[in-house]
Design a protein around this motif. Structure first.
Motif, PDB file in Angstrom:
ATOM      1  N   ARG A 102      73.637  30.057 101.891  1.00 52.05           N
ATOM      2  CA  ARG A 102      73.715  28.714 102.475  1.00 52.05           C
ATOM      3  C   ARG A 102      75.096  28.080 102.217  1.00 52.05           C
ATOM      4  NH1 ARG A 102      69.734  24.140 103.122  1.00 52.05           N
ATOM      5  NH2 ARG A 102      68.134  25.772 102.982  1.00 52.05           N
ATOM      6  N   ALA A 103      75.673  27.518 103.274  1.00 53.44           N
ATOM      7  CA  ALA A 103      76.960  26.814 103.216  1.00 53.44           C
ATOM      8  C   ALA A 103      78.144  27.743 102.955  1.00 53.44           C
ATOM      9  CB  ALA A 103      76.937  25.699 102.173  1.00 53.44           C
ATOM     10  N   GLU A 117      68.695  26.783  93.119  1.00 55.01           N
ATOM     11  CA  GLU A 117      67.276  26.881  93.443  1.00 55.01           C
ATOM     12  C   GLU A 117      67.058  26.924  94.951  1.00 55.01           C
ATOM     13  OE1 GLU A 117      67.593  25.495  89.310  1.00 55.01           O
ATOM     14  OE2 GLU A 117      68.554  24.861  91.172  1.00 55.01           O
ATOM     15  N   MET A 118      67.824  26.105  95.678  1.00 50.33           N
ATOM     16  CA  MET A 118      67.736  26.118  97.141  1.00 50.33           C
ATOM     17  C   MET A 118      68.077  27.504  97.681  1.00 50.33           C
ATOM     18  SD  MET A 118      69.608  22.471  97.995  1.00 50.33           S
ATOM     19  CE  MET A 118      69.759  22.779  99.759  1.00 50.33           C
ATOM     20  N   TYR A 123      66.589  32.988  99.945  1.00 50.63           N
ATOM     21  CA  TYR A 123      66.508  34.446  99.954  1.00 50.63           C
ATOM     22  C   TYR A 123      65.062  34.928  99.951  1.00 50.63           C
ATOM     23  CZ  TYR A 123      71.492  35.312  99.695  1.00 50.63           C
ATOM     24  OH  TYR A 123      72.830  35.394 100.007  1.00 50.63           O
ATOM     25  N   ALA A 124      64.189  34.213  99.260  1.00 53.04           N
ATOM     26  CA  ALA A 124      62.766  34.560  99.303  1.00 53.04           C
ATOM     27  C   ALA A 124      62.230  34.389 100.727  1.00 53.04           C
ATOM     28  CB  ALA A 124      61.977  33.690  98.326  1.00 53.04           C
ATOM     29  N   ALA A 125      62.641  33.296 101.376  1.00 50.65           N
ATOM     30  CA  ALA A 125      62.209  33.035 102.757  1.00 50.65           C
ATOM     31  C   ALA A 125      62.791  34.071 103.714  1.00 50.65           C
ATOM     32  CB  ALA A 125      62.626  31.628 103.177  1.00 50.65           C
ATOM     33  N   LEU A 126      64.018  34.528 103.452  1.00 46.69           N
ATOM     34  CA  LEU A 126      64.630  35.560 104.289  1.00 46.69           C
ATOM     35  C   LEU A 126      63.813  36.845 104.228  1.00 46.69           C
ATOM     36  CD1 LEU A 126      66.981  36.644 106.044  1.00 46.69           C
ATOM     37  CD2 LEU A 126      68.137  37.260 103.898  1.00 46.69           C
ATOM     38  N   ASP A 142      77.594  33.974  91.183  1.00 44.70           N
ATOM     39  CA  ASP A 142      76.537  33.074  91.643  1.00 44.70           C
ATOM     40  C   ASP A 142      75.352  33.858  92.208  1.00 44.70           C
ATOM     41  OD1 ASP A 142      78.288  31.046  91.011  1.00 44.70           O
ATOM     42  OD2 ASP A 142      77.945  29.933  92.861  1.00 44.70           O
ATOM     43  N   GLY A 143      75.647  35.031  92.774  1.00 46.72           N
ATOM     44  CA  GLY A 143      74.562  35.885  93.262  1.00 46.72           C
ATOM     45  C   GLY A 143      73.670  36.364  92.135  1.00 46.72           C
ATOM     46  N   GLY A 144      74.249  36.540  90.944  1.00 48.62           N
ATOM     47  CA  GLY A 144      73.454  36.895  89.774  1.00 48.62           C
ATOM     48  C   GLY A 144      72.552  35.756  89.346  1.00 48.62           C
ATOM     49  N   ILE A 145      73.066  34.533  89.430  1.00 46.49           N
ATOM     50  CA  ILE A 145      72.249  33.349  89.132  1.00 46.49           C
ATOM     51  C   ILE A 145      71.091  33.259  90.128  1.00 46.49           C
ATOM     52  CG2 ILE A 145      72.232  30.827  88.953  1.00 46.49           C
ATOM     53  CD1 ILE A 145      75.267  31.036  88.305  1.00 46.49           C
ATOM     54  N   ASN A 146      71.411  33.471  91.402  1.00 49.50           N
ATOM     55  CA  ASN A 146      70.354  33.460  92.427  1.00 49.50           C
ATOM     56  C   ASN A 146      69.318  34.541  92.153  1.00 49.50           C
ATOM     57  OD1 ASN A 146      71.499  31.348  93.923  1.00 49.50           O
ATOM     58  ND2 ASN A 146      72.787  32.737  95.096  1.00 49.50           N
TER      59      ASN A 146
END
Length: 295
Positions: A102-103, A117-118, A123-126, A142-146
């Motif tokens: 996102r963004a 969290e967004m 990614y769960a919705a994807l 940041d991908g690791g945080i996600n």
């Protein structure tokens, strides 16, 4: 605005490694050339790419290969093409799913707020939209945080998790002061600017994310029950002690600290990075305790 985004990407790519400085320069130049002038498929700009209507945005996604799904998530200010070293390798035996968060990249978001969290929920919705029950996850920065938040908030979606250069908090317990000295002046400069154009607004969202988040309590890590490989460089922008903290609080985790390495482990150590994660995904997790600790 270009200067702000360029610096964000530069922070992701800085690496201090066992290679001579000249060699690092060559590795970095090769990587940048691969992104700008792909020799094969233009990752991140493929005609086969597709937009998904996800939680109020159109999320851009590309898929390569067949087999067990592997979702790969980029870092702050990044995009699909950051994984030019991973997609060809993993797509030989996995169904590789890569998307612009996102963004970022082609996934535009006109809203003012942006949180990890967004993005984890995105990614769960994807995966839901693609009718994928669960996937192995690779997350950089940041991908690791996600990835951590996906495993916490949507545990059914994560089969195994491999993260590199992730942090739990936005302070000096996690990130060295010298890194904050590079990033925070840009953040404060944009924060104080009254009339931001659209690019500056988006850049500010990313900088605010970088400087003010995440806030993940270690107790939340203990809810992660999928096998996890926690990776970091010993000279990463994330302190090794913080990477160790993450590893120590995930019940089924391995730890891999690369010697004399910076933040760009998927690039500088791409061969070892890919092979290590592939083996982690393809073999059962081994619980090492009691007498097993001796071997």
């Amino acid at each position: 605005m270009k200067r702000y985004i360029s610096t964000l990407i530069l922070i992701q790519l800085i690496a201090v490694t066992v290679f001579a400085q000249d060699d690092i320069g060559k590795v970095r130049k090769e990587y940048e050339n691969l992104i700008k002038n792909p020799k094969g498929i233009p990752y991140g700009n493929n005609k086969a790419g597709k937009y998904y209507d996800i939680r109020g945005i159109k999320m851009y996604c590309e898929v390569y290969g067949k087999g067990q799904p592997v979702l790969i998530i980029h870092g702050n200010g990044g995009s699909i093409d950051n994984f030019v070293k991973q997609i060809p390798y993993f797509s030989q035996k996995y169904k590789v799913i890569v998307a612009d968060s996102r963004a970022q990249g082609k996934s535009k978001d006109g809203g003012d707020s942006l949180t990890y969290e967004m993005m984890a929920d995105d990614y769960a919705a994807l995966l839901d939209a693609m009718k994928i029950d669960s996937a192995d996850i690779i997350g950089w920065s940041d991908g690791g945080i996600n990835g951590l938040l996906l495993a916490i908030r949507h545990p059914e979606k994560v089969k195994k998790l491999a993260i590199t250069g992730a942090n739990l908090v936005p302070d000096t317990t996690a990130v060295p002061q010298e890194i904050w000295n590079m990033v925070r002046p840009m953040y404060e400069s944009l924060k104080s600017k009254a009339n931001k154009n659209e690019r500056e607004k988006n850049g500010f969202k990313l900088l605010r994310l970088l400087c003010d988040e995440p806030h993940i309590n270690v107790s939340e890590l203990q809810k992660i029950y999928c096998p996890t490989l926690v990776i970091g460089g010993d000279h990463d922008v994330i302190k090794p002690s913080h990477t160790l903290l993450i590893y120590e609080n995930i019940p089924s985790a391995y730890l891999w600290i690369l010697p004399n390495s910076g933040h760009s482990t998927p690039v500088v150590y791409s061969d070892e990075f890919n092979k290590k994660i592939d083996k982690f995904f393809s073999t059962p997790f081994r619980k090492i305790d009691n007498v097993a600790r001796f071997f």
